[in-house]
Design a protein around this motif. Structure first.
Motif, mmCIF file in Angstrom:
data_model
loop_
_atom_site.group_PDB
_atom_site.id
_atom_site.type_symbol
_atom_site.label_atom_id
_atom_site.label_comp_id
_atom_site.label_asym_id
_atom_site.label_seq_id
_atom_site.Cartn_x
_atom_site.Cartn_y
_atom_site.Cartn_z
ATOM 1 N N LEU A 121 55.016 46.270 40.708
ATOM 2 C CA LEU A 121 55.276 47.664 41.098
ATOM 3 C C LEU A 121 56.400 47.795 42.127
ATOM 4 N N MET A 122 56.938 46.667 42.598
ATOM 5 C CA MET A 122 57.979 46.722 43.627
ATOM 6 C C MET A 122 59.197 47.562 43.221
ATOM 7 N N PRO A 123 59.769 47.385 41.992
ATOM 8 C CA PRO A 123 60.896 48.254 41.616
ATOM 9 C C PRO A 123 60.536 49.731 41.625
ATOM 10 N N VAL A 124 59.298 50.063 41.239
ATOM 11 C CA VAL A 124 58.834 51.455 41.241
ATOM 12 C C VAL A 124 58.846 51.999 42.660
ATOM 13 N N ALA A 125 58.310 51.203 43.596
ATOM 14 C CA ALA A 125 58.237 51.640 44.994
ATOM 15 C C ALA A 125 59.627 51.773 45.602
ATOM 16 N N VAL A 126 60.501 50.786 45.344
ATOM 17 C CA VAL A 126 61.860 50.818 45.905
ATOM 18 C C VAL A 126 62.635 52.020 45.371
ATOM 19 N N TYR A 127 62.534 52.268 44.057
ATOM 20 C CA TYR A 127 63.253 53.400 43.462
ATOM 21 C C TYR A 127 62.718 54.730 43.995
ATOM 22 N N SER A 128 61.397 54.871 44.061
ATOM 23 C CA SER A 128 60.788 56.131 44.515
ATOM 24 C C SER A 128 61.164 56.431 45.959
ATOM 25 N N ILE A 129 61.106 55.406 46.823
ATOM 26 C CA ILE A 129 61.446 55.609 48.239
ATOM 27 C C ILE A 129 62.950 55.829 48.391
ATOM 28 N N GLY A 130 63.738 55.137 47.542
ATOM 29 C CA GLY A 130 65.187 55.353 47.554
ATOM 30 C C GLY A 130 65.553 56.785 47.198
ATOM 31 N N VAL A 131 64.865 57.352 46.201
ATOM 32 C CA VAL A 131 65.082 58.762 45.824
ATOM 33 C C VAL A 131 64.655 59.679 46.959
ATOM 34 N N LEU A 132 63.521 59.362 47.592
ATOM 35 C CA LEU A 132 63.000 60.178 48.695
ATOM 36 C C LEU A 132 63.983 60.246 49.860
ATOM 37 N N PHE A 133 64.623 59.105 50.167
ATOM 38 C CA PHE A 133 65.584 59.048 51.267
ATOM 39 C C PHE A 133 67.026 59.273 50.800
ATOM 40 N N LYS A 134 67.177 59.699 49.539
ATOM 41 C CA LYS A 134 68.479 60.045 48.961
ATOM 42 C C LYS A 134 69.455 58.860 48.929
ATOM 43 N N LYS A 135 68.917 57.638 48.781
ATOM 44 C CA LYS A 135 69.752 56.460 48.587
ATOM 45 C C LYS A 135 69.902 56.143 47.100
ATOM 46 N N GLU A 136 69.048 56.726 46.273
ATOM 47 C CA GLU A 136 69.108 56.584 44.820
ATOM 48 C C GLU A 136 69.121 57.976 44.201
ATOM 49 N N GLY A 137 69.889 58.127 43.122
ATOM 50 C CA GLY A 137 69.899 59.398 42.408
ATOM 51 C C GLY A 137 68.758 59.450 41.398
ATOM 52 N N PHE A 138 68.139 60.621 41.285
ATOM 53 C CA PHE A 138 67.035 60.760 40.326
ATOM 54 C C PHE A 138 67.587 60.800 38.907
ATOM 55 N N LYS A 139 67.060 59.892 38.060
ATOM 56 C CA LYS A 139 67.451 59.852 36.658
ATOM 57 C C LYS A 139 66.181 59.821 35.811
ATOM 58 N N SER A 140 66.139 60.693 34.813
ATOM 59 C CA SER A 140 64.946 60.784 33.956
ATOM 60 C C SER A 140 64.670 59.469 33.239
ATOM 61 N N GLU A 141 65.746 58.798 32.773
ATOM 62 C CA GLU A 141 65.581 57.531 32.053
ATOM 63 C C GLU A 141 64.949 56.467 32.964
ATOM 64 N N THR A 142 65.439 56.401 34.207
ATOM 65 C CA THR A 142 64.902 55.419 35.154
ATOM 66 C C THR A 142 63.456 55.736 35.496
ATOM 67 N N MET A 143 63.140 57.017 35.644
ATOM 68 C CA MET A 143 61.775 57.410 35.980
ATOM 69 C C MET A 143 60.805 57.073 34.839
ATOM 70 N N VAL A 144 61.245 57.243 33.604
ATOM 71 C CA VAL A 144 60.410 56.858 32.460
ATOM 72 C C VAL A 144 60.134 55.357 32.497
ATOM 73 N N ASN A 145 61.172 54.585 32.834
ATOM 74 C CA ASN A 145 61.008 53.133 32.960
ATOM 75 C C ASN A 145 60.000 52.794 34.060
ATOM 76 N N MET A 146 60.103 53.494 35.204
ATOM 77 C CA MET A 146 59.177 53.269 36.319
ATOM 78 C C MET A 146 57.729 53.591 35.907
ATOM 79 N N LEU A 147 57.574 54.660 35.121
ATOM 80 C CA LEU A 147 56.239 55.046 34.649
ATOM 81 C C LEU A 147 55.669 53.995 33.690
#
Length: 346
Positions: A121-147
């Protein structure tokens, strides 16, 4: 041999070295995880004091990092002001201490194999927190992968024979704090041009972790240890365990420095499968078909995530190279035009 032969030898040498670094890192990472499990598990060495174990590691690592930097000059220290240390390193040290404390605590309650599955789950956590702190852009494709990764881990958890709620809470907490630490490194250090390798990281962060861990240690574990008069510090067990933990940081330094962070991620996937196999065959932990099916889904999601990261990195490098070529061409054109203007008239 001709020039081609020498080149081939050089390529072969680099490949052998790369695989050697990968093998060393996998071996040490594998050893530290299994060793920690052995020490903390009540059915093995039976020393269930994760804060104390983490503090022993941090003390050992702090001392060796100090010697390598200040005495042997193995690596150069990073120039850092007191204000930068307090604002940037101290918060990272706090997050790291919490991550280590909770992850080591999880070994008391969960099997090694299941812990590795939860770590997917580490990539999921890193991506989610990155989006929260605006270090990563939200992408639907990436979010589907995280899910899909999360779904796979949920199936693995459903099939776990020794499911323990408190152990899962501890491990998920460790993942959350570690992911936050990785994002904070980008925000508090990398964005300011401060780059720390694993040795300088330990030099600056390990004493900080030690200070933060001292507070819960006094309240939680020290009273129990004081009452356990039969306990004697085993220098062989804790010394070799701490040395392995420090050697792992050196291995990270070599692996990332000589290959890439992506190589370490791929090697990490291999290590996880090896740990699951070891946990099942040697430690005799129960690994169910549902466990493997769920982790297989998560594994495919993580593999796709690493592939997407690699493609994005290649695209960024290609764009950077094209930009450099354009700038160089523009500079040469300007020089040529300037040379024409300064030519004397006949």
């Amino acid at each position: 041999m001709g020039k081609g032969g020498s080149l081939s030898e050089g390529v072969i040498k680099n490949i052998v070295l790369s695989y050697t670094y990968v093998a060393i890192w996998i071996f040490l990472s594998f050893t530290v995880i299994v060793y920690n499990k052995y020490i903390l598990d009540k059915k093995m060495y039976d020393w269930p004091f994760p804060i104390s174990l983490t503090m022993i590691h941090m003390s050992f690592c702090s001392t060796l990092a100090f010697l390598l930097i200040k005495v042997f000059n193995f690596v150069e220290p990073v120039s850092m002001s007191r204000d930068t240390y307090l604002r940037s390193v101290v918060p990272i040290g706090a997050l790291y201490s919490l991550s280590l404390w909770l992850s080591n605590s999880a070994y008391i309650y969960l099997s090694v194999s299941f812990i590795q599955m939860l770590k997917a789950l580490m990539p999921v956590a890193v991506y989610s927190i990155g989006v929260l702190f605006k270090k990563e852009g939200f992408k639907s494709e990436t979010m589907v992968n995280m899910l899909s990764i999360s779904f796979g881990v949920a199936i693995a958890a459903y099939g776990e024979a020794r499911f323990d709620v408190w152990g899962v809470v501890l491990q998920l907490g460790a993942v959350a704090f570690e992911a936050t630490r990785l994002v904070m490194i980008q925000i508090l250090l990398t964005s300011k041009g401060i780059t720390l390798n694993p040795i300088t990281s330990l030099y600056y962060v390990a004493p900080c972790c030690l200070a933060f861990l001292f507070i819960p240690w006094i309240v939680v574990e020290f009273p129990v240890l004081r009452e356990t008069s039969s306990f004697h510090f085993d220098y062989v067990i804790f010394g070799t365990n701490s040395f392995c933990a420090f050697a792992l940081n050196l291995a990270v330094f070599l692996l990332v420095g000589k290959t890439s962070a992506l190589t370490m991620n791929v090697a990490g996937v291999v290590k996880d499968w090896l740990l699951i196999a070891f946990s099942w065959s040697v430690i005799k932990d129960t690994v169910t078909p549902i466990n493997l099916f769920g982790y297989g889904i998560a594994f495919l999601g993580v593999a796709y995530y690493n592939h997407a990261k690699l493609q994005a990195l290649k695209a960024k490098e290609a764009q950077k190279s094209a930009q450099q070529i354009d700038e160089e061409s523009g500079r040469l054109l300007e020089e040529k035009e300037g040379g024409r203007k300064t030519e004397p008239e006949n």
